[in-house]
Design a protein around this motif. Sequence first.
Motif, PDB file in Angstrom:
ATOM      1  N   GLY A 185       0.797  -1.218   0.000  1.00  0.00           N
ATOM      2  CA  GLY A 185       0.000   0.000   0.000  1.00  0.00           C
ATOM      3  C   GLY A 185       0.830   1.268   0.000  1.00  0.00           C
ATOM      4  O   GLY A 185       0.297   2.356   0.130  1.00  0.00           O
ATOM      5  N   GLY A 186       2.140   1.140  -0.130  1.00  0.00           N
ATOM      6  CA  GLY A 186       3.027   2.300  -0.118  1.00  0.00           C
ATOM      7  C   GLY A 186       3.154   2.930  -1.491  1.00  0.00           C
ATOM      8  O   GLY A 186       2.324   2.728  -2.372  1.00  0.00           O
ATOM      9  N   ARG A 187       4.243   3.678  -1.645  1.00  0.00           N
ATOM     10  CA  ARG A 187       4.448   4.376  -2.910  1.00  0.00           C
ATOM     11  C   ARG A 187       4.620   3.388  -4.059  1.00  0.00           C
ATOM     12  O   ARG A 187       5.124   2.279  -3.879  1.00  0.00           O
ATOM     13  N   PRO A 188       4.224   3.799  -5.255  1.00  0.00           N
ATOM     14  CA  PRO A 188       4.375   2.932  -6.427  1.00  0.00           C
ATOM     15  C   PRO A 188       5.852   2.667  -6.725  1.00  0.00           C
ATOM     16  O   PRO A 188       6.710   3.514  -6.492  1.00  0.00           O
ATOM     17  N   ILE A 189       6.098   1.481  -7.256  1.00  0.00           N
ATOM     18  CA  ILE A 189       7.435   1.085  -7.690  1.00  0.00           C
ATOM     19  C   ILE A 189       7.337   0.667  -9.147  1.00  0.00           C
ATOM     20  O   ILE A 189       6.623  -0.274  -9.487  1.00  0.00           O
ATOM     21  N   VAL A 190       8.050   1.378 -10.001  1.00  0.00           N
ATOM     22  CA  VAL A 190       8.083   1.045 -11.425  1.00  0.00           C
ATOM     23  C   VAL A 190       9.221   0.056 -11.644  1.00  0.00           C
ATOM     24  O   VAL A 190      10.323   0.239 -11.125  1.00  0.00           O
ATOM     25  N   GLY A 191       8.960  -0.987 -12.402  1.00  0.00           N
ATOM     26  CA  GLY A 191      10.001  -1.952 -12.665  1.00  0.00           C
ATOM     27  C   GLY A 191       9.711  -2.795 -13.884  1.00  0.00           C
ATOM     28  O   GLY A 191       8.703  -2.615 -14.565  1.00  0.00           O
ATOM     29  N   ARG A 192      10.620  -3.740 -14.115  1.00  0.00           N
ATOM     30  CA  ARG A 192      10.531  -4.668 -15.233  1.00  0.00           C
ATOM     31  C   ARG A 192      10.305  -3.939 -16.551  1.00  0.00           C
ATOM     32  O   ARG A 192       9.493  -4.323 -17.379  1.00  0.00           O
ATOM     33  N   GLU A 205       5.111  10.161  -4.773  1.00  0.00           N
ATOM     34  CA  GLU A 205       6.506   9.774  -4.864  1.00  0.00           C
ATOM     35  C   GLU A 205       6.571   8.384  -5.506  1.00  0.00           C
ATOM     36  O   GLU A 205       5.793   7.507  -5.143  1.00  0.00           O
ATOM     37  N   ILE A 206       7.483   8.193  -6.470  1.00  0.00           N
ATOM     38  CA  ILE A 206       7.570   6.925  -7.194  1.00  0.00           C
ATOM     39  C   ILE A 206       9.006   6.408  -7.113  1.00  0.00           C
ATOM     40  O   ILE A 206       9.960   7.160  -7.305  1.00  0.00           O
ATOM     41  N   GLU A 207       9.127   5.131  -6.864  1.00  0.00           N
ATOM     42  CA  GLU A 207      10.426   4.481  -6.679  1.00  0.00           C
ATOM     43  C   GLU A 207      10.747   3.600  -7.884  1.00  0.00           C
ATOM     44  O   GLU A 207       9.852   3.069  -8.529  1.00  0.00           O
ATOM     45  N   LEU A 208      12.033   3.439  -8.155  1.00  0.00           N
ATOM     46  CA  LEU A 208      12.477   2.417  -9.098  1.00  0.00           C
ATOM     47  C   LEU A 208      13.916   2.056  -8.798  1.00  0.00           C
ATOM     48  O   LEU A 208      14.617   2.785  -8.103  1.00  0.00           O
ATOM     49  N   HIS A 209      14.313   0.925  -9.301  1.00  0.00           N
ATOM     50  CA  HIS A 209      15.680   0.438  -9.129  1.00  0.00           C
ATOM     51  C   HIS A 209      16.241   0.243 -10.536  1.00  0.00           C
ATOM     52  O   HIS A 209      15.883  -0.714 -11.218  1.00  0.00           O
ATOM     53  N   ALA A 210      17.104   1.182 -10.942  1.00  0.00           N
ATOM     54  CA  ALA A 210      17.583   1.227 -12.324  1.00  0.00           C
ATOM     55  C   ALA A 210      18.929   0.543 -12.470  1.00  0.00           C
ATOM     56  O   ALA A 210      19.764   0.595 -11.569  1.00  0.00           O
ATOM     57  N   GLN A 211      19.134  -0.065 -13.624  1.00  0.00           N
ATOM     58  CA  GLN A 211      20.483  -0.481 -13.953  1.00  0.00           C
ATOM     59  C   GLN A 211      21.313   0.800 -14.050  1.00  0.00           C
ATOM     60  O   GLN A 211      20.858   1.810 -14.588  1.00  0.00           O
ATOM     61  N   ILE A 242      24.728  -7.208 -11.827  1.00  0.00           N
ATOM     62  CA  ILE A 242      24.538  -5.986 -12.614  1.00  0.00           C
ATOM     63  C   ILE A 242      24.442  -4.807 -11.655  1.00  0.00           C
ATOM     64  O   ILE A 242      23.678  -4.838 -10.685  1.00  0.00           O
ATOM     65  N   ALA A 243      25.214  -3.742 -11.929  1.00  0.00           N
ATOM     66  CA  ALA A 243      25.190  -2.540 -11.093  1.00  0.00           C
ATOM     67  C   ALA A 243      23.833  -1.855 -11.212  1.00  0.00           C
ATOM     68  O   ALA A 243      23.331  -1.636 -12.319  1.00  0.00           O
ATOM     69  N   HIS A 244      23.250  -1.549 -10.061  1.00  0.00           N
ATOM     70  CA  HIS A 244      21.952  -0.867  -9.992  1.00  0.00           C
ATOM     71  C   HIS A 244      22.063   0.360  -9.093  1.00  0.00           C
ATOM     72  O   HIS A 244      22.980   0.468  -8.291  1.00  0.00           O
ATOM     73  N   VAL A 245      21.095   1.234  -9.207  1.00  0.00           N
ATOM     74  CA  VAL A 245      21.014   2.412  -8.355  1.00  0.00           C
ATOM     75  C   VAL A 245      19.539   2.622  -7.972  1.00  0.00           C
ATOM     76  O   VAL A 245      18.656   2.536  -8.823  1.00  0.00           O
ATOM     77  N   PRO A 246      19.276   2.869  -6.672  1.00  0.00           N
ATOM     78  CA  PRO A 246      17.902   3.183  -6.280  1.00  0.00           C
ATOM     79  C   PRO A 246      17.573   4.608  -6.717  1.00  0.00           C
ATOM     80  O   PRO A 246      18.412   5.501  -6.615  1.00  0.00           O
ATOM     81  N   MET A 247      16.362   4.807  -7.210  1.00  0.00           N
ATOM     82  CA  MET A 247      15.961   6.123  -7.689  1.00  0.00           C
ATOM     83  C   MET A 247      14.562   6.450  -7.180  1.00  0.00           C
ATOM     84  O   MET A 247      13.774   5.556  -6.859  1.00  0.00           O
ATOM     85  N   LEU A 248      14.279   7.742  -7.138  1.00  0.00           N
ATOM     86  CA  LEU A 248      12.989   8.215  -6.653  1.00  0.00           C
ATOM     87  C   LEU A 248      12.550   9.393  -7.507  1.00  0.00           C
ATOM     88  O   LEU A 248      13.371  10.266  -7.837  1.00  0.00           O
ATOM     89  N   ARG A 249      11.284   9.416  -7.873  1.00  0.00           N
ATOM     90  CA  ARG A 249      10.726  10.629  -8.491  1.00  0.00           C
ATOM     91  C   ARG A 249       9.939  11.315  -7.388  1.00  0.00           C
ATOM     92  O   ARG A 249       8.915  10.792  -6.937  1.00  0.00           O
ATOM     93  N   PRO A 250      10.441  12.466  -6.918  1.00  0.00           N
ATOM     94  CA  PRO A 250       9.752  13.163  -5.835  1.00  0.00           C
ATOM     95  C   PRO A 250       8.343  13.573  -6.242  1.00  0.00           C
ATOM     96  O   PRO A 250       8.060  13.829  -7.416  1.00  0.00           O
ATOM     97  N   ALA A 251       7.485  13.655  -5.250  1.00  0.00           N
ATOM     98  CA  ALA A 251       6.108  14.081  -5.502  1.00  0.00           C
ATOM     99  C   ALA A 251       6.105  15.582  -5.772  1.00  0.00           C
ATOM    100  O   ALA A 251       6.836  16.355  -5.136  1.00  0.00           O
ATOM    101  N   ALA A 252       5.277  15.995  -6.707  1.00  0.00           N
ATOM    102  CA  ALA A 252       5.094  17.424  -6.971  1.00  0.00           C
ATOM    103  C   ALA A 252       4.222  17.984  -5.837  1.00  0.00           C
ATOM    104  O   ALA A 252       3.390  17.266  -5.275  1.00  0.00           O
ATOM    105  N   PRO A 253       4.404  19.249  -5.501  1.00  0.00           N
ATOM    106  CA  PRO A 253       3.561  19.836  -4.460  1.00  0.00           C
ATOM    107  C   PRO A 253       2.079  19.747  -4.843  1.00  0.00           C
ATOM    108  O   PRO A 253       1.722  19.918  -6.010  1.00  0.00           O
ATOM    109  N   ALA A 254       1.256  19.470  -3.863  1.00  0.00           N
ATOM    110  CA  ALA A 254      -0.198  19.324  -4.114  1.00  0.00           C
ATOM    111  C   ALA A 254      -0.855  20.672  -4.304  1.00  0.00           C
ATOM    112  O   ALA A 254      -0.410  21.675  -3.884  1.00  0.00           O
TER     113      ALA A 254
END
Length: 147
Positions: free
Chosen positions: A69-76, A105-111, A135-147
């Motif tokens: 139920g937390g922030r969305p995670i984009v992947g695959r 706020e949206i999370e992803l784990h990028a190569q 494979i080298a990865h980096v955690p990433m976040l797209r900050p939420a825009a102000p409401a």
Amino acid sequence: MSIEIRRAGELAAAELYDLLRLRTDVFVVEQECAYPELDGRDLLADTVHLWVTEEGELLGTIRILHADGGRPIVGRVATARSARGRGIAARLMERGLALCGPTVEIELHAQDHLEGWYGRFGFVRDGEGYLEDGIAHVPMLRPAAPA
């Protein structure tokens, strides 16, 4: 070219099979990365699958998870070798991010080598890099825009 969007419970068996086959072709075969592609998350009730087809051929896909139920995670994020360079993944990312909304706020784990590409969509590094299945990865976040 069309973008299809389905929640897990709306997927036909053949659609899920095609998505999993494409992801296996890209991540397991091409990238020579033996890992558990079938992670049990594709059929969670709040998982959303997006994919592009053209003349019946699957060209690319992404998956959006809503972990606990937390922030969305984009992947695959995967594009068929034959369709690369056509902006397929970018179209899927734009549509997926629009589904999530700008104030989330949206999370992803990028190569690692794709950090700049994901930066185009507002993602920023959110922690130390790490190795996942060699494979080298980096955690990433797209900050939420102000409401």
